[in-house]
Design a protein around this motif. Structure first.
Motif, PDB file in Angstrom:
ATOM      1  N   CYS A 201       2.447   8.672   3.017  1.00 30.47           N
ATOM      2  CA  CYS A 201       2.127   8.371   1.636  1.00 30.47           C
ATOM      3  C   CYS A 201       3.448   8.314   0.870  1.00 30.47           C
TER       4      CYS A 201
ATOM      5  N   LEU B 272       8.428  -1.065 -11.713  1.00 32.93           N
ATOM      6  CA  LEU B 272       8.123  -1.130 -10.279  1.00 32.93           C
ATOM      7  C   LEU B 272       7.550   0.163  -9.733  1.00 32.93           C
ATOM      8  N   ASP B 273       8.024   1.298 -10.235  1.00 34.81           N
ATOM      9  CA  ASP B 273       7.603   2.577  -9.660  1.00 34.81           C
ATOM     10  C   ASP B 273       6.684   3.339 -10.600  1.00 34.81           C
TER      11      ASP B 273
ATOM     12  N   LEU C 191      -3.832   7.431  -7.999  1.00 37.30           N
ATOM     13  CA  LEU C 191      -2.892   7.317  -6.866  1.00 37.30           C
ATOM     14  C   LEU C 191      -2.050   8.590  -6.748  1.00 37.30           C
TER      15      LEU C 191
ATOM     16  N   LEU D 188       4.485   7.064  -2.966  1.00 40.10           N
ATOM     17  CA  LEU D 188       3.916   6.476  -4.182  1.00 40.10           C
ATOM     18  C   LEU D 188       4.817   5.430  -4.812  1.00 40.10           C
ATOM     19  N   ASP D 189       6.132   5.634  -4.746  1.00 35.61           N
ATOM     20  CA  ASP D 189       7.040   4.737  -5.447  1.00 35.61           C
ATOM     21  C   ASP D 189       7.830   3.868  -4.477  1.00 35.61           C
TER      22      ASP D 189
ATOM     23  N   PRO E  91      -2.452  13.191   2.949  1.00 40.65           N
ATOM     24  CA  PRO E  91      -2.852  12.022   2.141  1.00 40.65           C
ATOM     25  C   PRO E  91      -4.354  11.789   2.228  1.00 40.65           C
TER      26      PRO E  91
ATOM     27  N   ALA F 294      -2.434  12.018  -3.776  1.00 44.05           N
ATOM     28  CA  ALA F 294      -1.329  12.296  -2.851  1.00 44.05           C
ATOM     29  C   ALA F 294      -0.899  13.754  -2.912  1.00 44.05           C
TER      30      ALA F 294
ATOM     31  N   ARG G 130      -8.760   4.059   0.917  1.00 48.35           N
ATOM     32  CA  ARG G 130      -7.728   3.183   0.373  1.00 48.35           C
ATOM     33  C   ARG G 130      -7.324   3.609  -1.027  1.00 48.35           C
ATOM     34  N   GLN G 131      -6.044   3.696  -1.269  1.00 48.49           N
ATOM     35  CA  GLN G 131      -5.519   4.037  -2.591  1.00 48.49           C
ATOM     36  C   GLN G 131      -4.885   2.803  -3.203  1.00 48.49           C
TER      37      GLN G 131
ATOM     38  N   TRP H  83       0.863  -1.186   0.000  1.00 50.48           N
ATOM     39  CA  TRP H  83       0.000   0.000   0.000  1.00 50.48           C
ATOM     40  C   TRP H  83       0.894   1.228   0.000  1.00 50.48           C
ATOM     41  N   HIS H  84       0.407   2.289  -0.627  1.00 48.03           N
ATOM     42  CA  HIS H  84       1.237   3.491  -0.693  1.00 48.03           C
ATOM     43  C   HIS H  84       0.703   4.622   0.175  1.00 48.03           C
ATOM     44  N   ASP H  85      -0.384   4.371   0.852  1.00 51.22           N
ATOM     45  CA  ASP H  85      -1.045   5.404   1.639  1.00 51.22           C
ATOM     46  C   ASP H  85      -1.500   4.713   2.929  1.00 51.22           C
TER      47      ASP H  85
ATOM     48  N   CYS I 164      -4.582   0.495   5.955  1.00 55.04           N
ATOM     49  CA  CYS I 164      -4.460   0.987   4.573  1.00 55.04           C
ATOM     50  C   CYS I 164      -5.724   1.760   4.223  1.00 55.04           C
TER      51      CYS I 164
END
Lengths: 649, 649
Positions: free
Chosen positions: A93, B95-96, B17, A95-96, B31, B21, B35-36, A40-42, A118
Motif C-alpha cells: 500500500c 499529485l499526492d 484511502l 498512498l502517494d 492493507p 491504509a 479495491r481502494q 492503484w495504491h493498494d 488491485c
C-alpha cells in the motif's frame, strides 16, 4: 534475475500523471487538459513458487504492508524457504506513490511470472522493467542520465547575463544566488530568453538562495543582475538510448537535417514520446503515432513505444477520447496493430485487449446508422490544423475507424476473442465510405457529404492512400486530382507533411521528397535551428517564427513530429522495409533520389540492416536471413552475415 | 461565506484511502482487502459569477495550477473584479493529495454553486464542507479534536509499566524514550497489553527517540523498562459531535448500557462510521447501514452518514461488490432510500444517482432468469456469521435485492429518470421469492431451494419481516414458527441481534427486549467492558473473550454494531418515529417495557423531541408541529413548543 513488480501498466500511469503536471507557463503550472489517472495504491502480488532447493529470499516493498507465506502473515524481511511449493503473497500500500514489491531468491524472485490484483477480484501478470533490478532501485524515479553541459558563451546584456548552451537542450540547473535576487528566463530562442515578461518558462531566485531547479527546455538562459551574483552548473537530462539507425549521404545539408531530426527526437524520447520538450511537454496520441514509426528507424526502443501506448490509454472507465480527440483514440488502436505487425509481440496485445474493447465500445456508441463516427459534445474532431470540412461526419475519421475496426478484428484473434463483429462492421463501413464520400466527378474523396461543400483536401485523400481506400483507378485519380494538383490547399504542418511525404515516397518520388526536405527542414537550419520546430513558414521573419497560440514565444522549437526525415530516409531512401509480419522477411530496395551516394543502418527486431549505395551500385548486409536486395530491376537474397551487391544496368 | 471546494465526493474518497491504509497488526500495516480508489489529481472548477459591485477576490489552491478569469490565464493570487458577469475558472493539480480551490470575495466565493470536472468533459456541482471555511484550512486534514487524557494508574509489572486509561479510548501519544529502547503494547484488554508478542498494536522506541505516535485504540499501554526511562503524554482524538439523543430510566444498569453504547458509537464515528477502532478500522457497508440508524437517534449528524455512503461507493467502474459482499452492495442502495425518507434530501440522491445505476447494473448482470442474484466467483454472499444455507440463491439476498430495486425506482423519480423497469423487476422478483422460498408446510421462508435442505433460519425470516415479505398470516406464522421457536438456531452476533431486537420491538415486546439488553450488554459490563464488544458469549471466561479469527486478541472490544440499544431505546421505548417522509408528521408512542420511568430526547431533522414517562403518565414536547402522542389507547397532537400529557386508564 529479480525485478521490481507493480500492477500492470501502473508504472506508466504513475509517471504519466507526474509528467503531465510539469508543464510551466509564465511562472505557474499549467495542468493537462484531459483526465489524468493515477495508479492503484493498494495492490497484492502473488506467485506459487516451486523451489528446487532451500532459498534465502529477501522481500522488499515500496510502501507498507505485509507478506503471506504459505498462509502465514509476516512482515517484510528475509526468510529461508525450504525446497518445494510455496504460496507467496505480498501486499503493498503506497498512498502517494507507486506500490511495488521485490523478492530476490531463486525461483521466488519477482518478475513477470508473478500476478497482481488491485483487489477487484481479478489477477493479471505483474508489470516490471529491466530498469529496476536492484533492491535499492525505486520505480518511482525514472532512470534519466545526467551529463554536465556548460554554456558555450556568456554575454552581459540588458542588466544581466545571457548564457548560450550552443544548441537546444534539456537541463537542470544547480544555482546559487548572491546578495541580489535574480530573475531567470529560459529561451528556446535568444529573443525569448531576453524577454522575461514573455518567456514561457522562467524562475526567480531569492538573495542567498541555493537550489536545484527542475529540468527544462532551453538553449539560452538569461539571468538578471551582475555576473558574479549568480553561479550555476547545468546538467543535460536524457534517457540513454542507442542510436541504432544511421544515415550519411553526399549532401551535407541532408546529413545535418538527419542529425537535427534525430537529436530533436531524442530530446522528446523520455518516459514517453512527448510532443515538445518546452510545450506542451505532454503525450498526444497523434504525435506519438508518428513517433513510433521514427523510433523504429532510429532507436527501435520497444519499451518506449509500449510505455507511450499504455500511458495514453490510462484507466477504466473510458468516458472520453484519448487527449479528447476522436482521431487520437483511433490512432491508439491502429498503433497496437502496427506494433504487433512490426514485432509479433502478441503478449502486449493481449495485455491491452480489454482496454481496446472498451475504447472501441465507446467509439461505436457514437456512430450513426451508417456506422459513421459523428461528433458528440466534448469530442474533438481534429485531423489537422487546417480548414477541413468536418460537418456531421468527417471522411478522414471514418477511414481511421474502418482501419481501427480491422485492427480490432486482427487483435481479437490474438486475445482469443471473436473478432467477426468488428470485421463485418469494418467491411460495411468501407462500403458506406465509398458510397458517401467518393466523388466520381472530382475523382477524389470529399471531406464531408453533409455540408454540401464537397470540399477536396489533401488530408482526406492521403488517408485514403494510407488506409487502403484507393486501389487501382481511384489511386491514380487521387494522385492526379489531389496530390499533384496545386489548386488543392497545401499541407502546412510538419504533422501532416509526414503523411504527404510518405505518400510521395510510396509513389517512388524520392527526388521530390529530397528537395522538399532540403527546402522545409533546410529552411529552419538556415535560420539557425538546432532542433526541428513545431511549424515553419518561410514567409515569416525574425521573432515572428516563435509566436503561436497567441503567445509571443508560444511555438515549440523542439517538436517530435518534425523528425519524419529519419523515418523517410530509412524506410524509403535506404529502403529497408518488412515484407511480412515481424520482419520474418524483409526487403532492401534503396533509392538515391538524386543523391550521389548514401549509407546507413536500419534497426529491425532481428538485428541491424546496413545499406550502402553509390551511383549504380547498391550493397546490403544483415546479421539474419530472409532479406532481399532489390536494385535496378534485379533482386538477390541477402544471406545472414554476408554483404551482397547489385549493380544497375 | 466561502468554503474550500473539490471534485464531488473526492474528499470522501481521499480520506477513505488514507483511513483504509492505517490498520496495524503485529508491527506491520495490514492493507484493506478491497479495491481502494483515489481522488482525481487534476481538476478544474468554474463559475459564472455576477458581482453586484467591485470585489477584491483572493484565490487559493491546494496544489498547483492557474486561474482563467474572463478568458485570461493568471497565477493564483488576489484580483479586483469589476461589477457584472465574470467567467471564473480555477485549475488545480495535486499529485499526492486532494486538489482544492478557494476564492473569497462576495459572489465569486467558492461553494457548492461552483462546478467541477475531472476533465472527462462533464461538470458537476463541486463538493465542499463547513469544516473548511478559512484560506488556511486544509481539506486533506480531517478536523479531529484533541484533549489531554492522562492514565488513571501506572503499575510496575513484568519488567515494565502498565498504564491504565480507565476506559477504552483512542489516543495519540507523544513519547520520549530514555537511554534504553522501549517496546510498547497497546491493549483493549489488560491481558493484551501485557502480552507483547500477541498484542495486535505495538510499537518500538529507540534509545533517546522522541516521537508523536499515530493515534490508536487502547485502554491499557504497557511499556518495557524502568518507569523513568519513558515519559509520555496522551491525547484523545475524536470528532466533536453533539450528543443530541439522550436516555435515562429507572434502571441504572440500562443507563450505563446506553452510555456505553453511545460512547462506543462515538469512538467509531470519525471520518466515516468504522466497524471498530482497533480492528478492522475499516468501513463496512453492513455495519454502516446499522450505524446510520443509531446516528439518527444519537448525533443525527447527516454529514457523517453522507460521507460514509460516498466513501463506500468509491469510483467507477463498479466491478466488484462493496466490501466484496453482495448484501453490502444492496444495503448501500437501501441506505440512500432510507436516508432520503428520513431527510427529504433529494440533492444527495441526485448526486449519487449514476453510481446507483452502475452498481445496480452490476448486480442485475449477475441475476438468473428468475431474477435471483446468484453467487459469482469473487462475490461474497455473507448475510451473517451463521450456518445459513446459501446454495445457488440465498433468500435473504433476494429480499434485499427486491427492496433495493424498489429504492432504485423511487430514487429514479428524484433524479428525473424512468424507474419503471426497476419497479417491474422488483414486483416480478417478489412473486418469485414467494413461489420459490415460502414453505407453507413449515410456515416460514427457507434459506435456499436449491440444496433440498429447506433450512429455516431467523435471518431470512427477519428480513421477510423487515422488507415487507410477511403480510397478514405469513407474519403470524413467522413469529410463531421462527422467532418464538427455540428449535430454530439463535442469533449469535450483535450484528443480527440488531434486526432481531428491532423485530421484537416492532411486535411490541419491549419487556422482552429490555431483558435481552440487560442480559447481553449487561453481561459485558459485568465483565468490566467500557465499550461494546464485537461478539459476546457468556459461556466463555477470562481472556477467551478476547480471541477471534485465530488471534489471541483478535476481537474488537469497541465495535459500532453493538450500539443498537441507542436506536432501540430511542425509537421503540421513547417511541419517537416518523409517520411520513422527512418527519413531516411523526408519532411519539412510548413504551416503558417494564421500567418505572424513563425520559429522553430524540433528534429529528426538524428539531429535538423530548419524552418522559412514569407509570401511567406520558409527556412529549417538540419545537415543531405535526406530532402525535400515542399512549394508553389515546392520542393527542403535540403542538409546537408545548408539552402535552396523556394518562393511561
Amino acid at each position: 534475475m529479480a525485478k521490481w513488480i507493480w500492477y500492470p501498466f501502473d508504472y506508466e500511469v504513475y509517471h504519466s500523471l507526474k509528467l503531465h503536471a510539469r508543464r510551466e507557463e509564465y511562472g505557474y503550472r499549467r495542468p493537462c487538459c484531459w483526465r489524468q489517472d493515477d495508479c492503484w495504491h493498494d495492490v497484492v502480488f502473488r506467485k506459487t513458487a516451486v523451489l528446487a532447493g532451500e532459498r534465502k529470499v529477501r522481500f522488499c516493498a515500496n510502501g507498507e504492508g505485509h507478506l503471506v507465506i504459505d498462509g502465514q502473515r509476516l512482515p517484510y524481511g528475509e526468510y529461508v524457504l525450504g525446497p518445494g511449493k510455496h504460496e507467496l503473497e505480498a501486499l503493498v500500500c503506497k498512498l502517494d506513490g507507486l506500490p511495488c514489491a521485490y523478492a530476490d531468491g531463486g525461483e521466488a524472485s519477482t518478475d513477470e511470472s508473478w500476478e497482481a490484483t488491485c483487489l477487484d477480484g481479478r489477477w493479471h501478470p505483474a508489470g516490471c522493467s529491466d530498469f529496476y533490478r536492484e533492491p535499492e532501485d525505486n520505480p518511482e524515479v525514472f532512470p534519466f542520465a545526467y551529463e554536465p553541459i556548460p554554456p558555450v558563451s556568456a554575454e552581459e546584456i540588458n542588466g544581466g547575463v545571457l548564457y548560450d548552451f550552443g544548441k537546444e537542450t534539456f537541463a537542470r540547473i544547480a544555482a546559487k544566488c548572491g546578495g541580489v535576487p535574480a530573475a531567470l528566463s529560459y529561451g528556446e530562442s535568444r529573443e525569448e530568453a531576453l524577454d522575461h515578461a514573455n518567456s514561457i518558462v522562467r524562475d526567480r531566485m531569492e538573495a542567498g538562495e541555493e537550489r536545484l531547479l527542475p529540468p527544462r527546455a532551453l538553449r539560452w538562459l538569461f539571468v538578471t543582475g551582475p555576473r558574479e551574483n549568480f553561479s550555476f552548473s547545468a546538467e543535460y537530462e536524457y534517457l540513454p538510448l542507442e542510436y541504432r539507425g544511421a544515415f550519411r549521404c553526399s549532401d551535407e545539408k541532408l546529413n545535418r537535417i538527419w542529425d537535427t531530426c534525430a537529436y530533436t527526437f531524442h530530446l522528446n524520447s523520455r518516459e514517453f514520446f512527448l510532443d515538445g520538450i518546452k510545450r506542451d511537454r505532454w503525450v498526444w496520441s497523434g504525435d506519438a503515432y508518428q513517433s513510433y514509426l521514427v523510433n523504429n528507424y532510429l532507436f527501435r526502443d520497444g519499451g518506449l513505444t509500449r510505455r507511450t501506448i499504455a500511458a495514453l490509454r490510462g484507466k477504466e472507465p473510458f468516458t472520453r477520447h484519448i487527449n479528447t480527440i476522436l482521431d487520437y483514440s483511433l490512432y491508439w488502436v491502429l498503433s497496437i496493430g502496427e506494433y504487433y505487425a512490426d514485432t509479433g509481440d502478441a503478449g502486449f496485445v493481449r495485455s491491452l485487449w480489454e482496454k481496446m474493447v472498451s475504447l472501441m465500445e465507446f467509439c461505436l456508441s457514437r456512430t450513426d446508422k451508417d456506422g459513421f463516427a459523428t461528433e458528440h459534445p466534448g469530442d474533438w474532431v481534429f485531423i489537422d490544423w487546417a480548414p477541413l470540412d468536418k460537418e456531421y461526419a468527417a471522411c478522414a475519421e471514418q477511414m481511421l475507424l474502418a482501419a481501427a475496426l480491422e485492427t480490432m478484428a486482427d487483435c481479437a484473434q490474438l486475445a482469443g476473442a471473436d473478432g467477426q463483429g468488428y470485421r463485418q462492421k469494418a467491411a460495411a463501413l468501407r462500403e458506406k465510405i465509398a458510397e458517401k464520400f467518393w466523388d466520381e466527378e472530382k475523382g477524389a474523396y470529399i471531406d464531408s457529404f453533409a455540408s454540401g461543400k464537397r470540399l477536396v483536401t489533401r488530408h482526406t485523400n492521403l488517408f485514403a492512400l494510407r488506409y487502403g481506400f484507393a486501389e487501382g483507378k481511384k489511386r491514380e485519380k487521387i494522385l492526379r486530382n489531389v496530390l499533384q494538383n496545386d489548386a488543392v490547399e497545401p499541407i502546412t504542418t510538419p504533422y501532416f507533411k509526414f503523411y504527404e511525404l510518405e505518400a510521395w515516397c510510396e509513389m517512388g518520388e524520392l527526388d521530390f521528397v529530397r528537395r522538399e526536405i532540403l527546402s522545409y527542414w533546410g529552411g529552419m537550419l538556415d535560420l539557425g535551428a538546432t532542433s526541428v520546430w513545431e511549424t515553419f513558414d518561410p514567409r515569416e521573419s525574425g521573432a515572428e517564427h516563435y509566436a503561436m497560440y497567441g503567445d509571443k514565444f508560444g511555438k515549440s522549437l523542439c517538436h517530435a513530429w518534425g523528425a519524419s526525415p529519419v523515418y523517410l530516409l530509412g524506410k524509403y531512401f535506404l529502403g529497408v522495409k518488412p515484407a511480412s509480419g515481424a520482419w520474418e522477411t524483409f526487403t532492401v530496395e534503396p533509392g538515391l533520389g538524386g543523391l550521389e551516394w548514401m549509407e546507413g543502418t536500419v534497426p529491425t527486431p532481428r538485428g541491424d540492416v546496413k545499406v550502402r549505395c553509390r551511383g549504380k551500385i547498391a550493397e546490403a548486409a544483415a546479421p539474419f536471413p530472409s532479406g532481399t536486395l532489390v536494385w535496378g530491376g534485379k533482386s538477390v537474397p541477402i544471406p545472414a552475415g554476408e554483404t551482397v551487391f547489385l549493380e544497375a544496368e
